[in-house]
Design a protein around this motif. Structure first.
Motif, mmCIF file in Angstrom:
data_model
loop_
_atom_site.group_PDB
_atom_site.id
_atom_site.type_symbol
_atom_site.label_atom_id
_atom_site.label_comp_id
_atom_site.label_asym_id
_atom_site.label_seq_id
_atom_site.Cartn_x
_atom_site.Cartn_y
_atom_site.Cartn_z
ATOM 1 N N ASP A 371 31.051 42.692 82.782
ATOM 2 C CA ASP A 371 32.391 42.697 82.178
ATOM 3 C C ASP A 371 32.410 43.441 80.848
ATOM 4 O O ASP A 371 33.121 43.068 79.906
ATOM 5 C CB ASP A 371 32.909 41.263 81.971
ATOM 6 N N ILE A 372 31.615 44.504 80.770
ATOM 7 C CA ILE A 372 31.619 45.371 79.594
ATOM 8 C C ILE A 372 32.279 46.687 79.995
ATOM 9 O O ILE A 372 31.798 47.369 80.907
ATOM 10 C CB ILE A 372 30.197 45.636 79.067
ATOM 11 N N GLU A 373 33.360 47.030 79.335
ATOM 12 C CA GLU A 373 34.079 48.259 79.662
ATOM 13 C C GLU A 373 33.726 49.338 78.648
ATOM 14 O O GLU A 373 34.028 49.215 77.454
ATOM 15 C CB GLU A 373 35.588 48.016 79.657
ATOM 16 N N ALA A 374 33.088 50.383 79.107
ATOM 17 C CA ALA A 374 32.677 51.475 78.227
ATOM 18 C C ALA A 374 33.853 52.408 77.952
ATOM 19 O O ALA A 374 34.685 52.664 78.826
ATOM 20 C CB ALA A 374 31.523 52.256 78.854
ATOM 21 N N ASP A 375 33.917 52.916 76.737
ATOM 22 C CA ASP A 375 34.927 53.907 76.380
ATOM 23 C C ASP A 375 34.351 55.275 76.717
ATOM 24 O O ASP A 375 33.701 55.906 75.897
ATOM 25 C CB ASP A 375 35.263 53.793 74.893
#
Length: 556
Positions: A371-375
């Motif tokens: 649940d880590i959204e990378a930019d």
């Protein structure tokens, strides 16, 4: 804001700094003593939306003030300063569709050139060639008149395709993005030659690698209050190397060689490029090491000359550097993702820089598991988004016997049966994937193509299974027999199939295929294609799949 000069006004910022922050610091310093409204009259051209967002955030954090006017260099084709009178730009996908139909006619008339199935592969290649030629200001008439001597037979075949390009270019002048951009830049340059504007115009962060961009930088750098601020200039390179970059034996694959080419175009030398702002550089010793390691191929022997002088600084230069060797790209991506996860848990800012989009996408996929959204500055191509993969998988079923593994992949896709009852759907998928009926394996290890009669026989004693298999059969069986249609008909079939498959057997219209960012973007792209498909003509299922691939790639 600037002292008068007869040369192009170009500034530099070194490697190893926060470009956006130092650019802002230098701008603020030059505005000391100016009226607050002066900032609002400044026009700044940047490379990316991310750079624009970052600068605006920094302006806000720096305290109350007006904001300058921001534009993307890529948006020059839209005439942001309103100095041109241009016709309406061509719709996004119309050129590709038009080129595709012209190529299709040529291939049908001369089948020895290429198979018709290659229509949109060739259309994409011609489109890329046209963008390159238009951006660099190449006259297609000169290309058509090239004398290639002993290669004339091959050249004659190539000219048949290039003639399509030349005719399209002549009929669609100033409607293609790169042609419009070149025209806008030339118009600005001519206008400013006659009437130089005193307005402050800055170009921040561009390297001038494209012809039209370099021309725009040259025009701005000659203005009374215009300037170009270049990123990542390597001050550790000896002056003789900058001079060497001008020689033909040096190629442009060195990171700094592009700047040398730009300096030549602007009629300046490296010594004419001043610092934009004094700043502390992090890891000076590491910059020296990297600069030496990246010396261009003809003079890599300088490692022997300059290497010993780095010895006292090597410990500091390599401090906190780690080397991890992975056997596969999968392991590499997981390792990087794990390190990025650790950084987020520690509240640290971490950046992954890689030329491999395959690697970065794998890293993003691993991060999403936590649940880590990378930019991701490069974004995600629509064709590789959740909805894009779903649509392409459906389109692969058009006009073909449906392969077992393709069918299974679609059944397991999160958008399939995304309405109520997904759990029951998953259970039945698991059962037919590994199950047997009358000694015959239904999917995994069974027939290469889907046997809907076998699946129907398997479902005869269970009402839920009967409804479910009938729903799948109604969706997929007709898809195998569609062959040639207009593009609009293909698109309608794709949308309808996606909506039904995303729903459930009860057709409650609760599917999620057009939801979230990827769904909205996919629906918008399909609608654009439908609106621009008047000239599409008939196309086969193979051509439609190629068309869908390239248009979704363009919608990145």
């Amino acid at each position: 804001m600037f002292d008068p000069t007869k040369k192009s006004r170009v500034f530099k910022l070194p490697i190893g700094i926060d470009f956006s922050q130092v650019f802002l610091d230098g701008l603020k310093q030059r505005l000391i003593g100016k009226q607050p409204h002066e900032l609002a009259r400044i026009i700044i051209f940047v490379n990316t939306r991310r750079a624009e967002r970052k600068l605006k955030e920094l302006f806000v954090k720096s305290g109350p003030s007006l904001l300058p006017e921001f534009h993307l260099i890529a948006d020059l084709s839209e005439d942001p300063l309103k100095l041109c009178n241009l016709p309406t730009p061509a719709p996004t996908h119309q050129r590709m569709i038009s080129l595709g139909q012209l190529i299709r006619k040529l291939l049908l008339a001369e089948p020895d050139l290429a198979p018709v199935s290659a229509t949109y592969d060739l259309a994409q290649s011609l489109e890329a060639l046209m963008d390159e030629a238009q951006g660099e200001g190449v006259d297609m008439a000169n290309v058509m008149n090239l004398d290639v001597g002993e290669h004339s037979a091959h050249w004659d075949r190539s000219k048949k395709f290039l003639s399509i390009l030349a005719n399209h270019w002549e009929q669609n002048s100033l409607t293609d993005p790169q042609d419009r951009m070149r025209h806008v830049v030339e118009t600005y340059a001519n206008h400013w030659d006659r009437i130089p504007t005193n307005q402050t115009i800055l170009i921040a962060g561009s390297t001038g690698s494209r012809g039209a961009t370099a021309l725009f930088m040259k025009a701005v750098a000659k203005l009374p209050n215009g300037a170009v601020i270049l990123p990542g200039i390597d001050d550790e390179l000896p002056k003789d190397i900058w001079e060497s970059f001008k020689k033909k034996k040096f190629t442009l694959d060195h990171p700094q060689a592009g700047f040398a080419k730009l300096f030549n175009f602007l009629n300046i030398d490296f010594n004419d490029v001043d610092e934009w702002h004094k700043t502390n550089i992090r890891n000076v010793d590491r910059n020296k090491l990297i600069s030496l390691a990246l010396r261009p191929a003809p003079i890599t022997n300088q490692w022997l000359e300059y290497g010993p002088s780095l010895k006292p600084y090597l410990n500091k230069a390599t401090q906190n550097l780690e080397l991890i060797e992975a056997d596969t790209i999968k392991e590499e991506a997981l390792t990087i993702a794990t390190r990025l996860r650790y950084a987020t848990e520690q509240g640290q800012e971490a950046v992954l820089i890689s030329p491999s989009r395959n690697l970065t996408r794998r890293v993003n996929a691993n991060l999403s598991r936590w649940d880590i959204e990378a930019d991701d500055s490069a974004g995600t191509p629509l064709q590789l988004s959740t909805t894009g993969i779903f649509l392409r998988s459906i389109a692969q079923c058009f006009g073909n016997s449906i392969l077992t593994h393709d069918f299974l992949a679609l059944l397991k896709h999160p958008l399939t049966h995304s309405a109520n009852g997904r759990n029951l759907h998953n259970l039945m998928v698991m059962e037919i994937e590994v199950g047997q009926f009358n000694g015959t394996k239904m999917l995994r290890g069974g027939p290469p193509f889907i046997d809907f009669e076998l699946l129907s026989n398997w479902a005869t004693k269970d009402t839920d299974k009967i409804v479910w298999i009938k729903w799948l059969s109604t969706i997929f069986q007709p898809l195998q027999y569609v062959k040639e249609m207009e593009l609009s008909d293909w698109l309608n079939l794709l949308k309808k199939t996606a909506e039904i498959l995303s729903d459930n057997p009860e057709n409650n219209n609760n599917g999620t295929v057009w939801e979230k960012d990827s769904g909205i973007a996919a629906l918008n792209t399909l609608d654009q294609l439908a609106n621009q498909s008047a000239s599409s003509g008939l196309m086969s299922n193979i051509e439609f799949n190629a068309c869908l691939l390239y248009t979704s790639d363009a919608a990145d």
